[in-house]
Design an enzyme around this catalytic site. Sequence first.
Site, PDB file in Angstrom:
ATOM      1  N   GLN A   1       0.826  -1.199   0.000  1.00  0.00           N
ATOM      2  CA  GLN A   1       0.000   0.000   0.000  1.00  0.00           C
ATOM      3  C   GLN A   1       0.862   1.251   0.000  1.00  0.00           C
ATOM      4  O   GLN A   1       1.946   1.286   0.583  1.00  0.00           O
ATOM      5  CB  GLN A   1      -0.892  -0.020   1.245  1.00  0.00           C
ATOM      6  CG  GLN A   1      -1.891   1.114   1.330  1.00  0.00           C
ATOM      7  CD  GLN A   1      -2.735   1.000   2.581  1.00  0.00           C
ATOM      8  OE1 GLN A   1      -2.916  -0.076   3.128  1.00  0.00           O
ATOM      9  NE2 GLN A   1      -3.248   2.134   3.051  1.00  0.00           N
TER      10      GLN A   1
ATOM     11  N   CYS B   1      -6.505   0.238   2.039  1.00  0.00           N
ATOM     12  CA  CYS B   1      -6.174  -1.125   2.458  1.00  0.00           C
ATOM     13  C   CYS B   1      -7.280  -2.100   2.088  1.00  0.00           C
ATOM     14  O   CYS B   1      -7.027  -3.264   1.784  1.00  0.00           O
ATOM     15  CB  CYS B   1      -5.904  -1.163   3.957  1.00  0.00           C
ATOM     16  SG  CYS B   1      -7.294  -0.611   4.978  1.00  0.00           S
TER      17      CYS B   1
ATOM     18  N   HIS C   1      -8.368  -1.390   9.955  1.00  0.00           N
ATOM     19  CA  HIS C   1      -7.524  -1.844   8.851  1.00  0.00           C
ATOM     20  C   HIS C   1      -8.078  -3.140   8.259  1.00  0.00           C
ATOM     21  O   HIS C   1      -8.711  -3.939   8.961  1.00  0.00           O
ATOM     22  CB  HIS C   1      -6.110  -2.073   9.386  1.00  0.00           C
ATOM     23  CG  HIS C   1      -5.049  -2.138   8.330  1.00  0.00           C
ATOM     24  ND1 HIS C   1      -4.895  -1.189   7.341  1.00  0.00           N
ATOM     25  CD2 HIS C   1      -4.063  -3.052   8.111  1.00  0.00           C
ATOM     26  CE1 HIS C   1      -3.864  -1.505   6.581  1.00  0.00           C
ATOM     27  NE2 HIS C   1      -3.346  -2.636   7.023  1.00  0.00           N
TER      28      HIS C   1
ATOM     29  N   ASN D   1      -0.981  -8.291   5.880  1.00  0.00           N
ATOM     30  CA  ASN D   1      -1.199  -6.855   5.990  1.00  0.00           C
ATOM     31  C   ASN D   1      -0.880  -6.225   4.630  1.00  0.00           C
ATOM     32  O   ASN D   1       0.210  -6.413   4.101  1.00  0.00           O
ATOM     33  CB  ASN D   1      -0.273  -6.283   7.068  1.00  0.00           C
ATOM     34  CG  ASN D   1      -0.505  -4.808   7.327  1.00  0.00           C
ATOM     35  OD1 ASN D   1      -1.125  -4.101   6.536  1.00  0.00           O
ATOM     36  ND2 ASN D   1       0.006  -4.324   8.441  1.00  0.00           N
TER      37      ASN D   1
ATOM     38  N   TRP E   1       0.117  -3.470   3.912  1.00  0.00           N
ATOM     39  CA  TRP E   1       1.295  -2.607   3.955  1.00  0.00           C
ATOM     40  C   TRP E   1       2.558  -3.363   3.550  1.00  0.00           C
ATOM     41  O   TRP E   1       3.583  -2.744   3.253  1.00  0.00           O
ATOM     42  CB  TRP E   1       1.489  -2.038   5.362  1.00  0.00           C
ATOM     43  CG  TRP E   1       0.450  -1.042   5.773  1.00  0.00           C
ATOM     44  CD1 TRP E   1      -0.533  -0.512   4.990  1.00  0.00           C
ATOM     45  CD2 TRP E   1       0.288  -0.457   7.065  1.00  0.00           C
ATOM     46  NE1 TRP E   1      -1.299   0.369   5.699  1.00  0.00           N
ATOM     47  CE2 TRP E   1      -0.823   0.428   6.991  1.00  0.00           C
ATOM     48  CE3 TRP E   1       0.960  -0.577   8.269  1.00  0.00           C
ATOM     49  CZ2 TRP E   1      -1.263   1.169   8.073  1.00  0.00           C
ATOM     50  CZ3 TRP E   1       0.520   0.169   9.360  1.00  0.00           C
ATOM     51  CH2 TRP E   1      -0.584   1.032   9.265  1.00  0.00           C
TER      52      TRP E   1
END
Length: 645
Positions: A92, A98, A252, A276, A278
Amino acid sequence: MSLWPPWRGRGEKDPMGGPSQLPKQDYEALQERCLRNGCLFEDSSFPAILSSIGSGSLLRKLPPRLQWKRPPELHSNPQFYSANARRLDLCQGLVGDCWFLAALQALTLHQDILSRVVPLNQSFTKNYAGIFQFWFWHFGKWVPVVIDDLLPVDEAGQLVFVSSTYKNLFWGALLEKAYAKLCGSYEDLQRGQVSDAFLDFTGGVTTTINLAEAPGNLWDILTRATYSKTLIGCQTYLGSERVLENGLVDGHAYTVIRIWKVTCKRKPEYLVKLRNPWGKVEWRGDWSDSSSTWDLLSPKEKIMLWRKDNDGEFWMTLKDFKAHFKLLVICKLTPGLLSHEVGQKWSCTVQEGRWEKGTTAGGRMKSHQARDTFWKNPQFLLSVWRPKESRTLLMPCSVLVSLIQKPRHRHRNRKLPLAIGFYLFRMSQLFGDQRKLPREFFLKSHPLSLPEEFLREKEVSQELWLEPGTYLIVPCTSEAGQESEFILRVFSRKHFFHEIGSSPKAVFFKEIVDQAEGHEKFFKYFERNPEINAAELQKILNQLPWSGLEGTHPLFSLDACQGILALLDLNASGTMSIQEFRDLWKQLIHYQVVFHKHDSDRSGCLNWGQLRAAMKSAGIFQNLTQDGKGIYLQKPEWLLMIMYS
């Protein structure tokens, strides 16, 4: 994390009939023009300027001296997509999307589904013209989105938004740009739900499970989901995306990528693997990368499951998963997933509708006084039958109902979605005049199913277990007078579904009414026989008048009808439903019109030249094999061969 649904970009006619915001852009024609002129495509409908990024808070996050560059300017060997690369390779960027990225990463676990959204034959070498195309399912229809490949980068040439851990791969960044165009801008990706993106990627039906109230068979549900055509995501409790002490991020979205049952201290332990978006920041509790619990496993299991990498992927127990995550979102491409009917053939019917102030926006059912307007809502009649092979069983029929509202602004987060839901009533008698059921019906009738709460979501769905019979579905907004368009989808093994106020003859069988001159015998026949066999199909086809075709009446042999039935009988029941006959009739009428159009001498036969022209006009037999010596026959083409054999 907002519940606001996505919207589109700019310009063409919407499949729902209202104005859409996407332009009509012919990808092949634009690419060919750029190649011919020796230039790279620049998309004027989504230009490389700040307005395409947004107009609010996202602009304040941007690095100074933002630039727009193409992948060949950013890497010496740019690639669009690589099947050899690790699937979960996206990270991301500055956009708080997200939810989009978690859904996208779930998509990468199914190559066939991914290739429907992302045409994987695009590249920066062969026929490169700076133009790319992606596909999204948008309110009942797959729509293409064309973009140029100018991407926002910082002064060092690093991508500002989605990037790949493989620095030369750009499919994720380009797909994010296409989705931003569909939704209005990059900023319109700031808030959303995993279920929104799942719907836009697949057209499937999303089921959201509140983990605080999860069913006791949650592990079984996850097991069936991971071994079926499903996409799975999850969301933590609402927050500001801050990292908690346990390593999770509040507010998230994550992707569920695997589950596994291990033996720990001679007892089973149920593990869930998450990622995740990220690409970093992981769970720090039991079964995390640094946890000592891995030492409790056999060496074989530990080697197979444990990886110590700061890549955003981690394991946790099902118990911890239920405690720390709020929602589990499963996108089902096979509607029977949660009803133990995996592998069964289902049919889907789609109806479009609209809530209009003063006419059809009646609001929810609150009291007798409120029912003065409730009856004005669109009303849909649903008839449910058991498939032939299930008629000896006494179990109810599984029916999945999905209600999707259309956004009310071209920028997905400019207007909140309405709170929507639907009611289900059992019909004890049929109303032959095909008019809306009056207020009196709702004063006397109690709904069989009603919304526990009205949700401000793009889609609400419910799986129902219904006895064979006739039902009424009433979709509505929470308050009267609220306007929007919607689509209502029904999935089941066997059903018939239409809006009251426009009879089934006008909605589902308009072609039959037009061509059969109001012939009522057919409709009465299907009322007595919800499903027909080959002999009954032959009788119906040979009795219906085929007016307006200026030719001899076609006669169908029993062999031809058996061939047609074998072709269209998707659930192998040996019979045909009313919906399947509708599709058949539409194709037969089309091919008869084409035939008589090219039978210029009215001989009842086509010579070779006429036949070739008829095939071209019908748009059939176009799929050559790779060696050019044969063709792939699609269902309509095989049907045509049966008709004229």
